[in-house]
Motif scaffolding. Structure first.
Motif, PDB file in Angstrom:
ATOM      1  N   PHE A  73      19.260  61.312  60.363  1.00 23.46           N
ATOM      2  CA  PHE A  73      18.247  61.540  59.334  1.00 23.46           C
ATOM      3  C   PHE A  73      16.945  61.929  60.015  1.00 23.46           C
ATOM      4  N   LEU A  74      16.260  62.876  59.427  1.00 22.93           N
ATOM      5  CA  LEU A  74      14.894  63.194  59.841  1.00 22.93           C
ATOM      6  C   LEU A  74      13.975  62.764  58.708  1.00 22.93           C
ATOM      7  N   THR A  75      13.002  61.926  59.012  1.00 27.18           N
ATOM      8  CA  THR A  75      12.042  61.517  57.985  1.00 27.18           C
ATOM      9  C   THR A  75      10.676  62.066  58.346  1.00 27.18           C
ATOM     10  N   VAL A  76      10.061  62.714  57.373  1.00 29.88           N
ATOM     11  CA  VAL A  76       8.701  63.230  57.484  1.00 29.88           C
ATOM     12  C   VAL A  76       7.973  62.746  56.236  1.00 29.88           C
ATOM     13  N   PRO A  77       6.652  62.852  56.185  1.00 25.59           N
ATOM     14  CA  PRO A  77       5.937  62.324  55.020  1.00 25.59           C
ATOM     15  C   PRO A  77       6.483  62.839  53.693  1.00 25.59           C
ATOM     16  N   GLY A  78       6.989  61.923  52.855  1.00 22.81           N
ATOM     17  CA  GLY A  78       7.466  62.254  51.529  1.00 22.81           C
ATOM     18  C   GLY A  78       8.795  62.970  51.474  1.00 22.81           C
ATOM     19  N   HIS A  79       9.564  62.959  52.574  1.00 25.26           N
ATOM     20  CA  HIS A  79      10.781  63.759  52.570  1.00 25.26           C
ATOM     21  C   HIS A  79      11.776  63.231  53.599  1.00 25.26           C
ATOM     22  N   ARG A 104      10.741  73.809  60.324  1.00 25.23           N
ATOM     23  CA  ARG A 104       9.335  73.827  59.900  1.00 25.23           C
ATOM     24  C   ARG A 104       8.893  72.439  59.420  1.00 25.23           C
ATOM     25  N   GLN A 105       9.723  71.803  58.594  1.00 25.94           N
ATOM     26  CA  GLN A 105       9.390  70.467  58.099  1.00 25.94           C
ATOM     27  C   GLN A 105       9.206  69.491  59.264  1.00 25.94           C
ATOM     28  N   LYS A 133       1.651  65.693  62.413  1.00 25.97           N
ATOM     29  CA  LYS A 133       0.953  64.591  61.743  1.00 25.97           C
ATOM     30  C   LYS A 133       1.307  63.237  62.356  1.00 25.97           C
ATOM     31  N   LYS A 134       2.119  63.285  63.424  1.00 23.05           N
ATOM     32  CA  LYS A 134       2.599  62.067  64.094  1.00 23.05           C
ATOM     33  C   LYS A 134       3.298  61.135  63.101  1.00 23.05           C
ATOM     34  N   ALA A 135       4.088  61.757  62.218  1.00 26.23           N
ATOM     35  CA  ALA A 135       4.771  60.987  61.168  1.00 26.23           C
ATOM     36  C   ALA A 135       6.188  61.495  60.976  1.00 26.23           C
ATOM     37  N   ALA A 136       6.867  61.784  62.084  1.00 33.74           N
ATOM     38  CA  ALA A 136       8.239  62.266  62.016  1.00 33.74           C
ATOM     39  C   ALA A 136       9.141  61.347  62.822  1.00 33.74           C
TER      40      ALA A 136
END
Length: 719
Positions: free
Chosen positions: A453-459, A512-513, A520-523
């Motif tokens: 899983f890849l988690t990024v802000p809101g996704h 890109r995501q 944003k240092k949020a991945a």
């Protein structure tokens, strides 16, 4: 006058004692919990219990006082508190009245006293105890009927008592001791006492912690003082076997240690038997402990389609005073629905992913059969699997439907979210980003392809492990920045919500995501297989409805078309550049590199032509070795062995070439020769040889191990 005073004093003592008892039983404030202290070192409570003792008392003067006074009598009342840290020790105060008859006719004395006291209790059983006590205070005495002014002096006493607790709130006993009324009289005291102990919640943590329910224990033994039960989410039923569903707080209220402590929990509807939460060797007197409650749930809990509340039985077993004690109480446990979770840990979503989900298995196998004859030899097989899976799911025309209340979208990690199992997403034909990512992950894992899983802000999206090194990725792909290097693996990101777009777009959008999240240092990249170690995979019980798949020809055509586009995107510009350089220089190394580029993307005929041209200009190791690779990829193992042996003669001892020879020998059934070649490779290049450790097994085991080893399908091209 003093006689009247003494009567009032007795009434005051008794009224005060009973009044304080009643008030204490009702108004002593509850203590709550702060922190997770597990021993008396974290004990913030000073006193663990309160008791009142009322006793009629006789007094026998001793020594010269026996020539002045006869046997006297009176009453006393004591209030005491047991120290939480030292249960054997208690402190308090008492007040009493004593009537002494003088041996002189018509002459008597009334004595009133008040004193501070301290006591030490030796507990032999839960009911029977021996106590030592001491008091120091002040007394007032006067002649009954007047005749002289009252006087006062210090008072001291020491005593021994035998107590019998008939219940947790009521006890009887005998006490005997020595009392000294300084300057007046000294002697022996003897009394029968009544002990009253109000029920109270004796806890061991200070105010502050949330969601902890205070328990009203029996005020003795190993007392449960509080409990905290979390909501249980059915999808994690296997996780709870080793991870807590809450905490139980215990305190040893006795003056001796408790040993062999066992706590068990049972939820009858969803457990086959009680689960032991803890086995502690001992708990010291006055000490406290916080116990993680765990539960062995069965998969019946997955039948919970709606949240509910159920009774949970908690059993505490321990040994104290030479006997085994068992206590049980029942609390309420909240059960969430089977699709619920809280995003306090992104790894939790992996529990919905299963390589054994029946629909995922059926679909992935169908995809594999549909495209097996179109798989390009030499091209990364996992990349081709990714193309086939995305294109097939795209043909299913699943609808992406955003869930605005989703916790991962809103960022509210404390709220409960609804996630679908793969078969539910297929049945509903719709889902949001987490539902589609779970479906993709299950399809890949059912094919044996590691996924994350890849988690990024809101996704949330997925990434496929390509099974290659970072260096290999740089040599293979035109835009290696569209890949992710993590944990020694190279991952291809894939946007699962791009249901109306082709594989190339889904890859580019996923990249890109990911880059935005990193900026944003949020991945985060979460390996599904690593997450399973904490949150095991769960398959939804029952027989799922079968999803209508596109025909094999449709799947094959879509796969071929997308593979052609991807290959063209990856190699066209680089081919043009290398052809121009080769035409200009005629360098065999350039021709070899061009052949490798073709080969890495399954263009084996074009690759063979370039390797042959490289050899025509000048015989070289790289072209010889790569021609062996081509034959190996095509399944011509005798031919590949011949090319590898020529390459070995050209290069001398080479660990890489010896491994290639060993692999060809295994495919030809020459297992003893393969093991010998592996030993030579291990001596020449131990690190490289370790990747093919199966070749070093006994000859009877090599064939079986090689068929199961992923490295069997890897080809090491040489530029």
């Amino acid at each position: 006058m003093f006689h009247k005073f003494s009567s009032y004093l007795v009434a005051l003592v008794f009224n005060f004692a009973f009044g304080f008892y009643l008030v204490s039983a009702q108004t002593i404030p509850d203590a709550a919990f702060q922190g997770e202290a597990a021993s008396s070192a974290g004990n913030r409570e000073l006193f663990s219990s309160f008791s009142t003792v009322v006793s009629p008392t006789g007094f026998l003067p001793l020594g010269v006082d026996a020539d002045i006074f006869s046997f006297g009598g009176g009453a006393q009342a004591a209030l005491s508190w047991q120290l939480a840290a030292i249960p054997a020790l208690s402190i308090g105060f008492d007040a009493g009245y004593l009537f002494l008859q003088s041996l002189a006719p018509d002459n008597s004395i009334s004595i009133g006293r008040a004193a501070a006291l301290a006591g030490w209790k030796f507990q032999f059983t839960r009911a029977f105890s021996l106590g030592l006590s001491g008091e120091f205070g002040w007394f007032f005495a006067g002649l009954n009927g007047g005749g002289g002014p009252p006087g006062s002096n210090p008072f001291v006493s020491g005593g021994l008592s035998l107590g019998l607790d008939l219940s947790r709130t009521f006890g009887l006993g005998l006490d005997a001791g020595y009392q000294s009324f300084g300057g007046l009289s000294s002697g022996l005291s003897l009394g029968l006492f009544l002990k009253l102990k109000p029920e109270s919640r004796s806890t061991n943590f200070a105010l502050g912690a949330k969601d902890i329910k205070l328990l009203k224990g029996d005020g003795r033994g190993l007392d449960p003082t509080g409990i905290k039960l979390n909501t249980v989410f059915p999808v994690f039923y296997a996780y709870y076997d080793t991870s807590p569903i809450g905490k139980l707080y215990l305190k040893n209220l006795e003056s001796v240690e408790a040993t062999d402590i066992v706590v068990k929990v049972l939820v009858k509807q969803f457990m086959d038997e009680a689960k032991t939460s803890v086995r502690a060797e001992r708990l010291a007197p006055g000490a406290s402990m916080a116990i993680d409650i765990i539960g062995l749930f069965s998969d019946r809990i997955l039948s919970t389609a709606e949240g509910t509340k159920v009774p949970v039985s908690v059993v505490i077993e321990y040994r104290q005073f030479g006997t085994t004690v068992q206590e049980e109480f029942v609390e309420t446990l909240s059960i969430g629905d089977r699709n619920a979770l809280i995003w306090d840990d992104d790894r939790k979503a992996a529990a919905f992913v299963s390589s054994k989900d029946p629909e995922s298995l059926r679909i992935s196998r169908s995809i594999s059969v549909a495209v097996k004859d179109a798989i390009l030899p030499g091209m990364n097989e996992r990349l081709q699997n990714a193309i086939a899976i995305h294109e097939t799911v795209r043909l299913l025309k699943l609808k992406y439907q955003a869930d605005p209340s989703s916790a991962i979208v809103s960022g509210n990690r404390a709220s409960v979210d609804f996630l679908q199992f793969p078969q539910q997403t297929l049945a509903f034909r719709t889902g949001d980003c987490d539902d589609l990512s779970i479906l993709y992950a299950s399809l890949f894992e059912s094919l044996g392809v590691p996924v994350a899983f890849l988690t990024v802000p809101g996704h949330i999206l997925v990434a496929v492990d390509l099974g290659i090194s970072k260096d290999e990725a740089v040599r293979t792909f035109q835009n290696p920045g569209d890949l992710i290097e993590s944990g020694g693996s190279v991952w291809l990101p894939l946007e699962t919500t791009a249901q109306g777009r082709d594989f190339t777009f889904a890859w580019e959008e996923g990249a890109r995501q990911w880059r935005e999240g990193v900026s944003k240092k949020a991945a985060s990249l979460i390996s599904i297989r690593d997450a399973w170690k904490t949150y095991p995979a769960v398959v939804l019980p029952g027989t799922p409805a079968k999803t209508t798949l596109p025909g094999e020809k449709t799947i094959l055509a879509s796969f071929k078309a997308e593979a052609v586009l991807l290959v063209s995107r990856e190699i066209d510009s680089r081919v043009a550049k290398l052809l121009a350089e080769a035409k200009k220089t005629g360098d065999p190394a350039v021709l070899n590199r061009l052949g490798v580029l073709y080969a890495r993307f399954g263009q084996l005929d074009k690759a063979e032509a370039q390797f042959a041209a490289s050899l025509k200009n000048k015989e070289n190791f790289s072209a010889l070795f790569n021609l062996g690779n081509l034959s190996f990829a095509r399944g011509f193992f005798s031919e590949s062995l011949s090319w590898y042996e020529k390459a070995l003669k050209k290069s001398g001892t080479s660990g890489k070439t010896l491994i290639a020879i060993a692999r060809a020998q295994v495919e030809l059934g020459r297992l003893d020769a393969a093991k010998l070649s592996f030993e030579k490779a291990k001596a020449a290049d131990p690190a490289f040889a370790e990747r093919y450790a199966y070749l070093g097994l006994a000859s009877t085991e090599i064939g079986r191990a090689s068929s199961a080893d992923a490295s069997r399908r890897e080809i090491e091209w040489t530029e």
